[in-house]
Scaffold this motif. Structure first.
Motif, PDB file in Angstrom:
ATOM      1  N   GLU A   1       0.831  -1.200   0.000  1.00 18.53           N
ATOM      2  CA  GLU A   1       0.000   0.000   0.000  1.00 18.53           C
ATOM      3  C   GLU A   1       0.870   1.256   0.000  1.00 18.53           C
ATOM      4  O   GLU A   1       1.821   1.364   0.775  1.00 18.53           O
ATOM      5  CB  GLU A   1      -0.919   0.038   1.224  1.00 18.53           C
ATOM      6  CG  GLU A   1      -2.278  -0.556   1.001  1.00 18.53           C
ATOM      7  CD  GLU A   1      -2.220  -2.056   0.731  1.00 18.53           C
ATOM      8  OE1 GLU A   1      -2.631  -2.470  -0.353  1.00 18.53           O
ATOM      9  OE2 GLU A   1      -1.737  -2.801   1.594  1.00 18.53           O
ATOM     10  N   LEU A   2       0.527   2.199  -0.870  1.00 22.14           N
ATOM     11  CA  LEU A   2       1.121   3.532  -0.861  1.00 22.14           C
ATOM     12  C   LEU A   2      -0.025   4.506  -0.591  1.00 22.14           C
ATOM     13  O   LEU A   2      -0.883   4.705  -1.450  1.00 22.14           O
ATOM     14  CB  LEU A   2       1.795   3.842  -2.203  1.00 22.14           C
ATOM     15  CG  LEU A   2       2.698   5.079  -2.301  1.00 22.14           C
ATOM     16  CD1 LEU A   2       3.423   5.102  -3.652  1.00 22.14           C
ATOM     17  CD2 LEU A   2       1.974   6.405  -2.114  1.00 22.14           C
ATOM     18  N   TYR A   3      -0.055   5.063   0.611  1.00 21.50           N
ATOM     19  CA  TYR A   3      -1.119   5.994   0.979  1.00 21.50           C
ATOM     20  C   TYR A   3      -0.786   7.352   0.354  1.00 21.50           C
ATOM     21  O   TYR A   3       0.141   8.035   0.771  1.00 21.50           O
ATOM     22  CB  TYR A   3      -1.244   6.083   2.496  1.00 21.50           C
ATOM     23  CG  TYR A   3      -1.631   4.754   3.110  1.00 21.50           C
ATOM     24  CD1 TYR A   3      -2.952   4.321   3.081  1.00 21.50           C
ATOM     25  CD2 TYR A   3      -0.669   3.907   3.670  1.00 21.50           C
ATOM     26  CE1 TYR A   3      -3.311   3.085   3.602  1.00 21.50           C
ATOM     27  CE2 TYR A   3      -1.015   2.673   4.199  1.00 21.50           C
ATOM     28  CZ  TYR A   3      -2.344   2.265   4.168  1.00 21.50           C
ATOM     29  OH  TYR A   3      -2.695   1.029   4.679  1.00 21.50           O
ATOM     30  N   GLY A   4      -1.563   7.690  -0.693  1.00 23.64           N
ATOM     31  CA  GLY A   4      -1.212   8.833  -1.520  1.00 23.64           C
ATOM     32  C   GLY A   4      -2.210   9.966  -1.464  1.00 23.64           C
ATOM     33  O   GLY A   4      -2.593  10.419  -0.394  1.00 23.64           O
ATOM     34  N   CYS A   5      -2.662  10.417  -2.628  1.00 27.45           N
ATOM     35  CA  CYS A   5      -3.464  11.642  -2.750  1.00 27.45           C
ATOM     36  C   CYS A   5      -4.768  11.363  -3.499  1.00 27.45           C
ATOM     37  O   CYS A   5      -4.833  10.474  -4.342  1.00 27.45           O
ATOM     38  CB  CYS A   5      -2.675  12.705  -3.511  1.00 27.45           C
ATOM     39  SG  CYS A   5      -1.129  13.173  -2.735  1.00 27.45           S
ATOM     40  N   PRO A   6      -5.806  12.163  -3.222  1.00 23.12           N
ATOM     41  CA  PRO A   6      -7.089  11.956  -3.895  1.00 23.12           C
ATOM     42  C   PRO A   6      -7.061  12.435  -5.343  1.00 23.12           C
ATOM     43  O   PRO A   6      -6.239  13.280  -5.710  1.00 23.12           O
ATOM     44  CB  PRO A   6      -8.058  12.797  -3.057  1.00 23.12           C
ATOM     45  CG  PRO A   6      -7.208  13.858  -2.441  1.00 23.12           C
ATOM     46  CD  PRO A   6      -5.873  13.224  -2.201  1.00 23.12           C
ATOM     47  N   PRO A   7      -7.959  11.914  -6.174  1.00 25.81           N
ATOM     48  CA  PRO A   7      -8.062  12.377  -7.560  1.00 25.81           C
ATOM     49  C   PRO A   7      -8.277  13.883  -7.633  1.00 25.81           C
ATOM     50  O   PRO A   7      -8.968  14.474  -6.799  1.00 25.81           O
ATOM     51  CB  PRO A   7      -9.288  11.624  -8.099  1.00 25.81           C
ATOM     52  CG  PRO A   7      -9.370  10.401  -7.245  1.00 25.81           C
ATOM     53  CD  PRO A   7      -8.911  10.815  -5.881  1.00 25.81           C
ATOM     54  N   GLY A   8      -7.654  14.503  -8.650  1.00 27.46           N
ATOM     55  CA  GLY A   8      -7.752  15.947  -8.832  1.00 27.46           C
ATOM     56  C   GLY A   8      -6.573  16.703  -8.268  1.00 27.46           C
ATOM     57  O   GLY A   8      -6.372  17.868  -8.608  1.00 27.46           O
ATOM     58  N   TRP A   9      -5.793  16.058  -7.397  1.00 27.04           N
ATOM     59  CA  TRP A   9      -4.595  16.699  -6.843  1.00 27.04           C
ATOM     60  C   TRP A   9      -3.409  16.420  -7.757  1.00 27.04           C
ATOM     61  O   TRP A   9      -3.305  15.359  -8.379  1.00 27.04           O
ATOM     62  CB  TRP A   9      -4.300  16.167  -5.454  1.00 27.04           C
ATOM     63  CG  TRP A   9      -5.234  16.660  -4.381  1.00 27.04           C
ATOM     64  CD1 TRP A   9      -6.519  17.110  -4.547  1.00 27.04           C
ATOM     65  CD2 TRP A   9      -4.947  16.745  -2.981  1.00 27.04           C
ATOM     66  NE1 TRP A   9      -7.049  17.471  -3.339  1.00 27.04           N
ATOM     67  CE2 TRP A   9      -6.115  17.264  -2.358  1.00 27.04           C
ATOM     68  CE3 TRP A   9      -3.840  16.450  -2.199  1.00 27.04           C
ATOM     69  CZ2 TRP A   9      -6.183  17.468  -0.984  1.00 27.04           C
ATOM     70  CZ3 TRP A   9      -3.915  16.654  -0.829  1.00 27.04           C
ATOM     71  CH2 TRP A   9      -5.076  17.171  -0.225  1.00 27.04           C
ATOM     72  N   GLY A  10      -2.475  17.378  -7.797  1.00 28.21           N
ATOM     73  CA  GLY A  10      -1.278  17.187  -8.611  1.00 28.21           C
ATOM     74  C   GLY A  10      -0.476  15.967  -8.184  1.00 28.21           C
ATOM     75  O   GLY A  10       0.078  15.249  -9.022  1.00 28.21           O
ATOM     76  N   CYS A  11      -0.402  15.716  -6.870  1.00 29.22           N
ATOM     77  CA  CYS A  11       0.380  14.574  -6.387  1.00 29.22           C
ATOM     78  C   CYS A  11      -0.284  13.247  -6.777  1.00 29.22           C
ATOM     79  O   CYS A  11       0.403  12.226  -6.938  1.00 29.22           O
ATOM     80  CB  CYS A  11       0.615  14.650  -4.885  1.00 29.22           C
ATOM     81  SG  CYS A  11      -0.861  14.983  -3.890  1.00 29.22           S
ATOM     82  N   HIS A  12      -1.610  13.239  -6.936  1.00 31.56           N
ATOM     83  CA  HIS A  12      -2.299  12.029  -7.409  1.00 31.56           C
ATOM     84  C   HIS A  12      -1.801  11.676  -8.807  1.00 31.56           C
ATOM     85  O   HIS A  12      -1.470  10.511  -9.096  1.00 31.56           O
ATOM     86  CB  HIS A  12      -3.813  12.268  -7.426  1.00 31.56           C
ATOM     87  CG  HIS A  12      -4.621  11.095  -7.897  1.00 31.56           C
ATOM     88  ND1 HIS A  12      -4.958  10.902  -9.221  1.00 31.56           N
ATOM     89  CD2 HIS A  12      -5.162  10.051  -7.213  1.00 31.56           C
ATOM     90  CE1 HIS A  12      -5.669   9.797  -9.338  1.00 31.56           C
ATOM     91  NE2 HIS A  12      -5.812   9.260  -8.131  1.00 31.56           N
ATOM     92  N   GLU A  13      -1.719  12.688  -9.668  1.00 32.43           N
ATOM     93  CA  GLU A  13      -1.230  12.463 -11.030  1.00 32.43           C
ATOM     94  C   GLU A  13       0.237  12.045 -11.021  1.00 32.43           C
ATOM     95  O   GLU A  13       0.648  11.167 -11.792  1.00 32.43           O
ATOM     96  CB  GLU A  13      -1.416  13.732 -11.861  1.00 32.43           C
ATOM     97  CG  GLU A  13      -2.872  14.147 -12.037  1.00 32.43           C
ATOM     98  CD  GLU A  13      -3.015  15.473 -12.758  1.00 32.43           C
ATOM     99  OE1 GLU A  13      -1.974  16.018 -13.197  1.00 32.43           O
ATOM    100  OE2 GLU A  13      -4.147  15.961 -12.889  1.00 32.43           O
ATOM    101  N   GLY A  14       1.021  12.687 -10.132  1.00 26.86           N
ATOM    102  CA  GLY A  14       2.448  12.359 -10.067  1.00 26.86           C
ATOM    103  C   GLY A  14       2.703  10.930  -9.624  1.00 26.86           C
ATOM    104  O   GLY A  14       3.565  10.233 -10.185  1.00 26.86           O
TER     105      GLY A  14
END
Length: 345
Positions: A165-178
């Motif tokens: 698991e990589l706890y990341g960012c929600p859709p719409g955030w730049g870090c989600h795309e990254g």
């Protein structure tokens, strides 16, 4: 040697001397309290993320000390803020993250906007962290150590789906795309699961896993409240990750709490910088000099961001925190203000 003799009695000379000293004192006080911004109204902008707010208030307070009448900041998305600045609708904002914001500048930015030296150098961090116990146990330096080694990957697999698991960012955030771009580019989708729930929920889950002693991988940024809840270098450490574009492959040095120095963060470490409209700067050399001088530490920005989160503070409740920071650093601040006043002469 012949001595000079002044005409007049002793009393009148004493009176003149006292008057001269008093005039010097008044002049000195005037220099210390000169308000070069008196009569000038300033329109700032502020970014939409919470850690931008304490930085914004510090500049409002400093400009007010110089006599400027500072309007409530306009809360704007990055590209809109830079466009408004280039057109003169906004005078400045202290929330530039460069080079991350370079693509968001308007075409005429070179002619209309000045970007100052960092107020917080290398403070705009984004990257991946792992709890220190797991780093030591599994000898982890980077994300590939988790993805490529089955034993390690299984230790980070909290839902038994065969992926870490990589706890990341929600859709719409730049870090989600990254994050997704990294997973796609390096074909990690069968080994890394990007958990993309709301960030607060994601961080809470990562914190819970770490408190239970489980190896945990998550993404975060600073300045923010999150790097005070799990402190890099104490509880967790930044780990190496491959960047998704060429510029992001360059390694950064001097990052506190990193597993290696230099480290490949996977995201550009940004400088936080003031940007301002050129016409405003030409007409207000005191403000221009202040923007050159002022610096704000990452730790304080993160502390206030954390307090805003914990106590649900609104913007106006951050103002006294900014004033308190100024008072606690008055010697340094006075030098900035003195330089600004001298620039306006």
């Amino acid at each position: 040697m012949t001595s000079l003799k002044l005409k007049g009695n002793g009393a009148s000379l004493k009176t003149l001397a006292l008057a001269f000293i008093a005039a010097l004192a008044v002049g000195s006080a005037h220099a210390d309290n000169h308000k070069p911004g008196k009569g000038v109204t300033v329109q700032p902008a502020v970014a939409t993320w919470t850690s931008a707010i304490p930085v914004s208030w510090v500049y409002i307070e400093l400009l007010s000390d110089l006599g400027y009448e500072v309007e409530d900041p306009m809360s704007l998305q990055n590209p809109v803020a830079y466009l408004a600045m280039s057109e003169g609708d906004v005078d400045y904002w202290p929330n530039g993250w460069f080079p991350l914001h370079d693509p968001q500048l308007p075409d005429n930015a070179d002619d209309t906007i000045t970007i100052f030296d960092p107020l917080c150098s290398g403070c705009g961090l984004q990257g991946y962290l792992v709890n220190n116990e797991a780093i030591e146990k599994y000898d982890i330096e980077g994300i590939m150590d988790i993805a490529d080694r089955e034993e390690v990957r299984n230790a980070f697999d909290h839902d038994d789906d065969g992926k870490a698991e990589l706890y990341g960012c929600p859709p719409g955030w730049g870090c989600h795309e990254g994050i997704n771009a990294m997973i796609d580019k390096f074909e990690l989708g069968d080994r890394i699961d990007h958990v993309d729930a709301g960030y607060s929920a994601n961080f809470t889950e990562a914190l819970s896993q770490i408190e239970e002693g489980n190896p945990t991988l998550y993404m975060t940024w600073g300045p923010s409240a999150w790097i005070l809840k799990l402190v890099p270098g104490e509880d967790v450490s930044w780990i190496n990750a491959p960047g998704i574009v060429e510029d992001e492959n360059e390694k950064a040095s001097g990052i506190d709490g990193a597993v290696t120095d230099p480290i490949e963060m996977g995201f550009v470490a940004a400088d936080i910088q003031v940007a301002a409209n050129n016409k405003f700067l030409e007409e207000n050399p005191a403000a221009k000099e202040l923007f050159k001088q002022a610096e704000i530490p990452l730790k304080w920005i993160s502390q206030v961001d954390g307090k805003m989160s914990d106590e649900d503070l609104d913007d106006s409740e951050v103002q006294p925190l900014a004033r308190k920071w100024i008072e606690e650093n008055q010697d340094k601040v006075d030098k900035w203000l003195k330089a600004a006043r001298e620039a306006a002469k």
